[in-house]
Design a protein around this motif. Structure first.
Motif, PDB file in Angstrom:
ATOM      1  N   SER A 139      -2.851  -8.764   8.663  1.00 31.61           N
ATOM      2  CA  SER A 139      -3.302  -9.076  10.020  1.00 31.61           C
ATOM      3  C   SER A 139      -2.696  -8.069  10.988  1.00 31.61           C
ATOM      4  O   SER A 139      -1.519  -7.712  10.888  1.00 31.61           O
ATOM      5  N   ALA A 140      -3.504  -7.616  11.935  1.00 30.38           N
ATOM      6  CA  ALA A 140      -3.021  -6.639  12.915  1.00 30.38           C
ATOM      7  C   ALA A 140      -2.126  -7.274  13.968  1.00 30.38           C
ATOM      8  O   ALA A 140      -1.432  -6.561  14.696  1.00 30.38           O
TER       9      ALA A 140
ATOM     10  N   THR B  89       4.394   8.059   7.175  1.00 31.98           N
ATOM     11  CA  THR B  89       3.662   9.279   6.856  1.00 31.98           C
ATOM     12  C   THR B  89       3.179   9.305   5.410  1.00 31.98           C
ATOM     13  O   THR B  89       2.438  10.198   5.021  1.00 31.98           O
ATOM     14  N   LEU B  90       3.605   8.342   4.605  1.00 30.83           N
ATOM     15  CA  LEU B  90       3.207   8.296   3.204  1.00 30.83           C
ATOM     16  C   LEU B  90       1.762   7.816   3.073  1.00 30.83           C
ATOM     17  O   LEU B  90       1.212   7.200   4.000  1.00 30.83           O
ATOM     18  N   PRO B  91       1.103   8.072   1.935  1.00 26.89           N
ATOM     19  CA  PRO B  91      -0.249   7.553   1.739  1.00 26.89           C
ATOM     20  C   PRO B  91      -0.268   6.026   1.709  1.00 26.89           C
ATOM     21  O   PRO B  91       0.552   5.393   1.028  1.00 26.89           O
ATOM     22  N   VAL B  92      -1.193   5.435   2.462  1.00 23.35           N
ATOM     23  CA  VAL B  92      -1.315   3.980   2.563  1.00 23.35           C
ATOM     24  C   VAL B  92      -2.771   3.586   2.357  1.00 23.35           C
ATOM     25  O   VAL B  92      -3.676   4.192   2.930  1.00 23.35           O
ATOM     26  N   LEU B  93      -2.989   2.558   1.539  1.00 19.44           N
ATOM     27  CA  LEU B  93      -4.320   1.973   1.364  1.00 19.44           C
ATOM     28  C   LEU B  93      -4.287   0.555   1.914  1.00 19.44           C
ATOM     29  O   LEU B  93      -3.487  -0.274   1.475  1.00 19.44           O
ATOM     30  N   LEU B  94      -5.141   0.274   2.908  1.00 23.72           N
ATOM     31  CA  LEU B  94      -5.278  -1.073   3.450  1.00 23.72           C
ATOM     32  C   LEU B  94      -6.525  -1.700   2.854  1.00 23.72           C
ATOM     33  O   LEU B  94      -7.615  -1.132   2.933  1.00 23.72           O
ATOM     34  N   ILE B  95      -6.356  -2.875   2.242  1.00 24.14           N
ATOM     35  CA  ILE B  95      -7.467  -3.561   1.588  1.00 24.14           C
ATOM     36  C   ILE B  95      -7.706  -4.900   2.264  1.00 24.14           C
ATOM     37  O   ILE B  95      -6.755  -5.659   2.508  1.00 24.14           O
ATOM     38  N   GLY B  96      -8.960  -5.209   2.554  1.00 29.09           N
ATOM     39  CA  GLY B  96      -9.317  -6.498   3.129  1.00 29.09           C
ATOM     40  C   GLY B  96     -10.585  -7.044   2.504  1.00 29.09           C
ATOM     41  O   GLY B  96     -11.490  -6.280   2.135  1.00 29.09           O
ATOM     42  N   GLY B  97     -10.654  -8.353   2.375  1.00 35.02           N
ATOM     43  CA  GLY B  97     -11.873  -8.988   1.887  1.00 35.02           C
ATOM     44  C   GLY B  97     -12.977  -8.895   2.927  1.00 35.02           C
ATOM     45  O   GLY B  97     -12.720  -8.955   4.136  1.00 35.02           O
ATOM     46  N   THR B  98     -14.197  -8.771   2.467  1.00 34.14           N
ATOM     47  CA  THR B  98     -15.336  -8.668   3.394  1.00 34.14           C
ATOM     48  C   THR B  98     -15.481  -9.915   4.246  1.00 34.14           C
ATOM     49  O   THR B  98     -16.034  -9.849   5.349  1.00 34.14           O
ATOM     50  N   ASP B  99     -14.981 -11.054   3.773  1.00 33.67           N
ATOM     51  CA  ASP B  99     -15.076 -12.308   4.517  1.00 33.67           C
ATOM     52  C   ASP B  99     -13.706 -12.793   4.995  1.00 33.67           C
ATOM     53  O   ASP B  99     -13.528 -13.974   5.281  1.00 33.67           O
ATOM     54  N   ASP B 100     -12.756 -11.880   5.081  1.00 30.06           N
ATOM     55  CA  ASP B 100     -11.400 -12.238   5.497  1.00 30.06           C
ATOM     56  C   ASP B 100     -11.207 -11.896   6.968  1.00 30.06           C
ATOM     57  O   ASP B 100     -10.997 -10.734   7.337  1.00 30.06           O
TER      58      ASP B 100
ATOM     59  N   MET C  96      -8.706 -12.575   8.793  1.00 27.41           N
ATOM     60  CA  MET C  96      -7.335 -12.157   9.062  1.00 27.41           C
ATOM     61  C   MET C  96      -7.178 -10.642   8.920  1.00 27.41           C
ATOM     62  O   MET C  96      -6.342 -10.029   9.586  1.00 27.41           O
ATOM     63  N   ALA C  97      -7.969 -10.036   8.047  1.00 32.07           N
ATOM     64  CA  ALA C  97      -7.866  -8.597   7.795  1.00 32.07           C
ATOM     65  C   ALA C  97      -8.924  -7.799   8.543  1.00 32.07           C
ATOM     66  O   ALA C  97      -9.188  -6.641   8.205  1.00 32.07           O
ATOM     67  N   ALA C  98      -9.489  -8.402   9.579  1.00 33.89           N
ATOM     68  CA  ALA C  98     -10.586  -7.736  10.295  1.00 33.89           C
ATOM     69  C   ALA C  98     -10.151  -6.437  10.959  1.00 33.89           C
ATOM     70  O   ALA C  98     -10.976  -5.551  11.201  1.00 33.89           O
ATOM     71  N   GLY C  99      -8.871  -6.286  11.242  1.00 33.30           N
ATOM     72  CA  GLY C  99      -8.398  -5.113  11.984  1.00 33.30           C
ATOM     73  C   GLY C  99      -7.852  -3.988  11.140  1.00 33.30           C
ATOM     74  O   GLY C  99      -7.212  -3.072  11.666  1.00 33.30           O
ATOM     75  N   ILE C 100      -8.124  -3.976   9.830  1.00 36.20           N
ATOM     76  CA  ILE C 100      -7.493  -2.948   8.989  1.00 36.20           C
ATOM     77  C   ILE C 100      -8.020  -1.546   9.276  1.00 36.20           C
ATOM     78  O   ILE C 100      -7.298  -0.563   9.084  1.00 36.20           O
ATOM     79  N   ASP C 101      -9.251  -1.435   9.757  1.00 40.44           N
ATOM     80  CA  ASP C 101      -9.758  -0.094  10.088  1.00 40.44           C
ATOM     81  C   ASP C 101      -8.963   0.494  11.250  1.00 40.44           C
ATOM     82  O   ASP C 101      -8.623   1.686  11.238  1.00 40.44           O
ATOM     83  N   GLU C 102      -8.668  -0.330  12.245  1.00 49.95           N
ATOM     84  CA  GLU C 102      -7.883   0.136  13.387  1.00 49.95           C
ATOM     85  C   GLU C 102      -6.445   0.453  12.962  1.00 49.95           C
ATOM     86  O   GLU C 102      -5.856   1.428  13.433  1.00 49.95           O
ATOM     87  N   LEU C 103      -5.889  -0.357  12.055  1.00 46.12           N
ATOM     88  CA  LEU C 103      -4.549  -0.074  11.562  1.00 46.12           C
ATOM     89  C   LEU C 103      -4.517   1.255  10.811  1.00 46.12           C
ATOM     90  O   LEU C 103      -3.575   2.046  10.959  1.00 46.12           O
ATOM     91  N   ALA C 104      -5.540   1.509  10.007  1.00 45.76           N
ATOM     92  CA  ALA C 104      -5.594   2.767   9.260  1.00 45.76           C
ATOM     93  C   ALA C 104      -5.644   3.964  10.196  1.00 45.76           C
ATOM     94  O   ALA C 104      -5.074   5.023   9.907  1.00 45.76           O
ATOM     95  N   GLN C 105      -6.305   3.798  11.339  1.00 43.73           N
ATOM     96  CA  GLN C 105      -6.418   4.906  12.294  1.00 43.73           C
ATOM     97  C   GLN C 105      -5.080   5.236  12.954  1.00 43.73           C
ATOM     98  O   GLN C 105      -4.911   6.331  13.502  1.00 43.73           O
ATOM     99  N   LEU C 106      -4.120   4.297  12.895  1.00 46.53           N
ATOM    100  CA  LEU C 106      -2.804   4.550  13.468  1.00 46.53           C
ATOM    101  C   LEU C 106      -1.987   5.512  12.618  1.00 46.53           C
ATOM    102  O   LEU C 106      -1.042   6.133  13.114  1.00 46.53           O
ATOM    103  N   LEU C 107      -2.338   5.626  11.340  1.00 45.26           N
ATOM    104  CA  LEU C 107      -1.484   6.308  10.384  1.00 45.26           C
ATOM    105  C   LEU C 107      -2.105   7.639   9.955  1.00 45.26           C
ATOM    106  O   LEU C 107      -3.327   7.756   9.835  1.00 45.26           O
ATOM    107  N   PRO C 108      -1.277   8.628   9.691  1.00 41.93           N
ATOM    108  CA  PRO C 108      -1.810   9.953   9.368  1.00 41.93           C
ATOM    109  C   PRO C 108      -2.386  10.068   7.960  1.00 41.93           C
ATOM    110  O   PRO C 108      -3.173  10.979   7.694  1.00 41.93           O
ATOM    111  N   ALA C 109      -1.995   9.175   7.044  1.00 42.37           N
ATOM    112  CA  ALA C 109      -2.447   9.297   5.657  1.00 42.37           C
ATOM    113  C   ALA C 109      -2.860   7.936   5.115  1.00 42.37           C
ATOM    114  O   ALA C 109      -2.411   7.492   4.059  1.00 42.37           O
ATOM    115  N   ALA C 110      -3.737   7.255   5.864  1.00 46.45           N
ATOM    116  CA  ALA C 110      -4.157   5.912   5.473  1.00 46.45           C
ATOM    117  C   ALA C 110      -5.676   5.801   5.488  1.00 46.45           C
ATOM    118  O   ALA C 110      -6.361   6.525   6.212  1.00 46.45           O
ATOM    119  N   ARG C 111      -6.171   4.874   4.690  1.00 49.92           N
ATOM    120  CA  ARG C 111      -7.596   4.556   4.730  1.00 49.92           C
ATOM    121  C   ARG C 111      -7.763   3.070   4.438  1.00 49.92           C
ATOM    122  O   ARG C 111      -6.909   2.430   3.807  1.00 49.92           O
TER     123      ARG C 111
END
Length: 232
Positions: free
Chosen positions: A112-113, A177-188, A190-205
């Protein structure tokens, strides 16, 4: 000082993969051997029970920084890959910056963001788990329900929530700065903001898998995404 937390170690060779579970769960429940055994070849797997969960003792109302110190002691100083889900992901976000921990890559699932724990009505939650009336607030009611599920220690879980709320989660990008993978369920939700969280980090998706907050963790798609991301 050695961490008081319960750690289940599956021996192997190479860089360990460390797993942190979600709120009101435990390591063996979120990361069962039937799903994760052999997922990383012969690499060691380290499954930690968070404070007040599973076989780990409570740390009372200790703040987030104390919980992170206990996790750092449990993980050790060797370089690891780190996988956290829900509350485990919230803690993993900060654990990778801990001076005593060396993380190569991190997977944050169901994150959750925001910080829901600051919104919990703690007096109402404590009254409810002691046999009183159900909380009127829906969020607090949900927390009480989760904490009261079989196998949990409701009062200890509420103590943990109080401590974490004293140092709320703030997803700062510094030091990540390390590689980070954020995973969220399509119907979750709570994890709706993972795209925005990934944009905060230099090596995340961000990556989506089927399911809601409870079911996404146990899908083959989730396991495949983690395996691929942490492949040596």
């Amino acid at each position: 000082m050695t961490s008081p937390l319960f750690v289940e170690r599956h021996p192997g060779a190479g860089r360990p993969v460390v797993f942190l579970h979600g709120l009101a769960s435990q390591g063996a429940q979120d990361w069962p051997e039937a799903e994760w055994g052999g997922s990383f070849g012969d690499r060691p797997r380290v499954v930690v029970d968070l404070p007040a969960h599973g076989a780990s003792p409570t740390l009372g109302t200790a703040p987030t920084s104390v919980v992170l110190d206990a996790l750092a002691d449990a993980v050790g100083a060797d370089e690891i890959d780190l996988v956290g889900y829900s509350l485990g992901a919230r803690l993993a976000w900060d654990l990778v910056r801990h001076p005593a921990v060396a993380v190569r890559r991190a997977v944050l699932g169901g994150l959750s963001a925001g910080e829901p724990f600051t919104l919990v009505d703690l007096p109402a939650a404590r009254a409810a788990v002691s046999g009183g009336a159900a909380p009127a607030d829906p969020l607090t009611g949900m927390i009480v329900h989760m904490a009261s599920l079989p196998g949990n220690r409701p009062g200890d879980v509420i103590d943990l929530i109080e401590g974490l709320a004293a140092e709320p989660f703030a997803p700062r990008p510094d030091g990540l700065t390390l590689p980070v993978l954020l995973i969220g369920g399509t119907d979750d939700a709570m994890a709706a903001g993972i795209d925005e969280l990934a944009q905060l980090l230099p090596a995340a998706r961000a990556h989506r898998v089927p399911g809601d907050h409870l079911s996404a963790l146990h899908t083959a798609e989730f396991r495949t995404a983690v395996q691929d991301f942490l492949a040596d």
